[in-house]
Scaffold this active site. Structure first.
Site, PDB file in Angstrom:
ATOM      1  N   HIS A 100       0.803  -1.215   0.000  1.00 11.27           N
ATOM      2  CA  HIS A 100       0.000   0.000   0.000  1.00 11.27           C
ATOM      3  C   HIS A 100       0.841   1.273   0.000  1.00 11.27           C
ATOM      4  CE1 HIS A 100      -3.783   2.260   0.962  1.00 11.27           C
ATOM      5  NE2 HIS A 100      -4.292   1.242   0.312  1.00 11.27           N
ATOM      6  N   ASP A 161      -7.443   4.565   8.686  1.00 10.83           N
ATOM      7  CA  ASP A 161      -8.773   4.513   8.087  1.00 10.83           C
ATOM      8  C   ASP A 161      -8.996   3.225   7.311  1.00 10.83           C
ATOM      9  OD1 ASP A 161      -9.661   6.981   9.048  1.00 10.83           O
ATOM     10  OD2 ASP A 161      -8.742   8.067   7.386  1.00 10.83           O
ATOM     11  N   GLU A 272     -12.859  13.325  12.438  1.00  8.27           N
ATOM     12  CA  GLU A 272     -12.160  13.662  11.207  1.00  8.27           C
ATOM     13  C   GLU A 272     -12.964  14.714  10.449  1.00  8.27           C
ATOM     14  OE1 GLU A 272      -9.660   9.601  10.011  1.00  8.27           O
ATOM     15  OE2 GLU A 272     -11.013  10.526   8.570  1.00  8.27           O
TER      16      GLU A 272
END
Length: 522
Positions: A100, A161, A272
């Site tokens: 990632h 997240d 957030e």
């Protein structure tokens, strides 16, 4: 004969002035020596193309081999073998979890990529009690850690997240999300690590044992060792989450309310913010998952041509505590200055909320929209500069936010451990700002070149305006930029590199240090 350790000065000379190195193809005797290593797993020398890609889809560097480790000893044996070949060997090693990274950080041009997900994962050991924790392999996915610890009514305190990442990746950067204001990043919630250093040593470390290596590896961009096990702090896990979104049209109210919430003793459990620029039908999109307080108003609300700000919050609870949760939520919402009819909410399980991004991933994969270039830009901005930054970027540099979410939310500096390698702004409150762009085509309004140009404009403005920005998941190409990033902490970073990876074997894709060349040998 054991190779000499590169002197301190040589690490300066080995600095990667040009970023990620070009591919170097090892000669056949090097590859033959890898085949002869006594391993529990195995090497792949031909089917290695997947190790030359990552989530960013912006860099492709072909390795010479991929190691599928059958044990931690396999990783140590491989790294030690390369270390003992000395500074003349150009082989490097990159640990790859779920791939990632954004700019080839998990790649190794002409080197060895270690597929961490191949590492056999012993059953996770969950320890309850006054200070609960879990021991998990560095190649384990965070989503699996959540499912295993939840069986015991526990869960890690701090998250990212997206949970389909291996343990080692976020811990090598920081690991941030909406819980960071309360618990700090994931690296602030680690009790112990097992690390394979650039010398091939397997070292157990913590804040009490081998503490310099422990703090070096946390947020260390993979430069000091490969994380093969982590002991992660846990807390009681709730069963349910009240998930809330509200809209603001005024940036000052939006930021002041967030700063108030992250400083309050009684607050939400996750906070957030998002910036929405010229998005069509934003509230109608929410209606598929959230319940609007005012359905008629939300159906008529026009978001086109506007810069709006969304505040997303959650309150954790168990079903028997629902009434108390409702009262606490209402008391907190009463303090906020959002657009009154814009309140949306829903109730989901704790696991559903934490794994929310994966639901979007499934939909995007089905449309062929997941494995596209992701020219992301992640910044940390001091509170004192956030208004100057926002005034120029939102609506001037960026005309819309249609190519991906824009995150903007504050965190508390005192929750971050300054002994780790991660670099943050020097203010008590700073903002995490993420431009999470996708570029699904090479042409059109949101192509790669256009998006990268916008990123450069944002960085150039920040530099000229003295914003004091720090990059999260940093990507620099010059010695000057890396030194500017680390500032006074560069000397410590360099000292640690010299101590734990003196031949610059590890994580070459970061582009910080370059492996020794023949012309620099002593």
């Amino acid at each position: 004969m054991k190779p000499s350790v590169l002197p301190y000065l040589k690490l300066f000379l080995l600095f990667a002035f040009g970023g990620v190195t070009t591919a170097h193809v090892p000669d056949q005797d090097v590859l033959a020596s890898l085949r002869e290593l006594p391993l529990d797993g195995h090497f792949s020398f031909h089917d290695v193309s997947t190790a030359a890609r990552d989530f960013g889809n912006l860099s492709t560097f072909m390795p010479a081999a991929v190691l599928h480790p059958g044990s931690v000893d396999d990783i140590a044996t491989t790294v030690r073998h390369i270390f003992l070949r000395g500074e003349h060997s150009m082989l490097t090693v990159a640990a790859r979890g779920h791939g990632h990274s954004l700019r080839g950080q998990c790649q190794a041009a002409g080197g060895i990529v270690i597929k961490m997900e191949s590492l056999p994962t012993a059953k996770m050991k969950v320890h309850s009690g006054a200070s609960p924790y879990v021991d998990a392999s560095g190649g384990e996915l965070w989503i699996n850690v959540l499912h295993e610890t939840f069986k015991y009514g526990l869960a890690p305190k701090s998250w990212t997240d997206y949970l389909h990442l291996t343990i080692g990746g976020p811990l090598s950067n920081a690991g941030v999300s909406g819980q960071t204001f309360r618990h700090g990043p994931q690296i602030s919630n680690v009790k112990e690590l097992e690390i394979v250093t650039g010398r091939g040593d397997i070292v157990t470390c913590s804040s009490e044992q081998n503490s310099d290596l422990f703090h070096a590896a946390l947020g260390g961009l993979g430069q000091f060792g490969i994380i093969t096990r982590a002991r992660i702090a846990l807390e009681p896990a709730p069963k349910m989450v009240r998930w809330i979104r509200v809209l603001y049209s005024d940036f000052t109210s939006f930021t002041e309310d967030q700063e108030m919430l992250i400083s309050a003793e009684m607050s939400f459990d996750y906070i957030e913010g998002f910036v929405i620029i010229n998005r069509t039908g934003i509230l109608n999109n929410w209606r598929s998952s959230f319940n609007p307080q005012d359905p008629e108003w939300s159906s008529q609300f026009e978001s086109d041509g506007r810069v709006l700000f969304c505040l997303e919050m959650t309150k954790n609870y168990n079903p028997e505590e629902a009434d108390n949760m409702e009262q606490e939520v209402n008391n907190l919402l009463y303090l906020l200055r959002y657009i009154p009819p814009s309140l949306f909410h829903t109730d989901v399980t704790y696991i559903e909320f934490l794994d929310r991004v994966h639901s979007s991933e499934v939909k995007l994969r089905a449309k062929g929209m997941w494995e596209v270039p992701h020219p992301w830009l992640n910044l940390m901005i001091p509170k004192s500069s956030i208004h100057t930054f926002a005034k120029e970027v939102f609506g001037k540099i960026l005309k819309d936010s249609n190519n991906g979410p824009i995150l903007l939310y504050p965190v508390n500096k005192f929750r971050w451990d300054n002994r780790t390698s991660v670099v943050i702004p020097d203010e008590e409150i700073f903002y995490l700002v993420g431009f999470l762009s996708s570029a699904p085509s090479s042409s059109g309004p949101h192509n790669i070149e256009h998006t990268l140009n916008l990123n450069n404009q944002i960085i150039e403005f920040s530099d000229k305006a003295g914003i004091g920005v720090k990059q999260y998941l940093p990507n620099y190409n010059t010695e000057q930029d890396w030194k500017a990033h680390f500032e006074a902490r560069w000397a410590t970073f360099l000292r640690r590199k010299n101590a734990y990876d003196p031949l610059a074997i590890l994580a070459p894709g970061q582009g910080i240090f370059q492996k020794a060349s023949l012309s620099l040998s002593s």
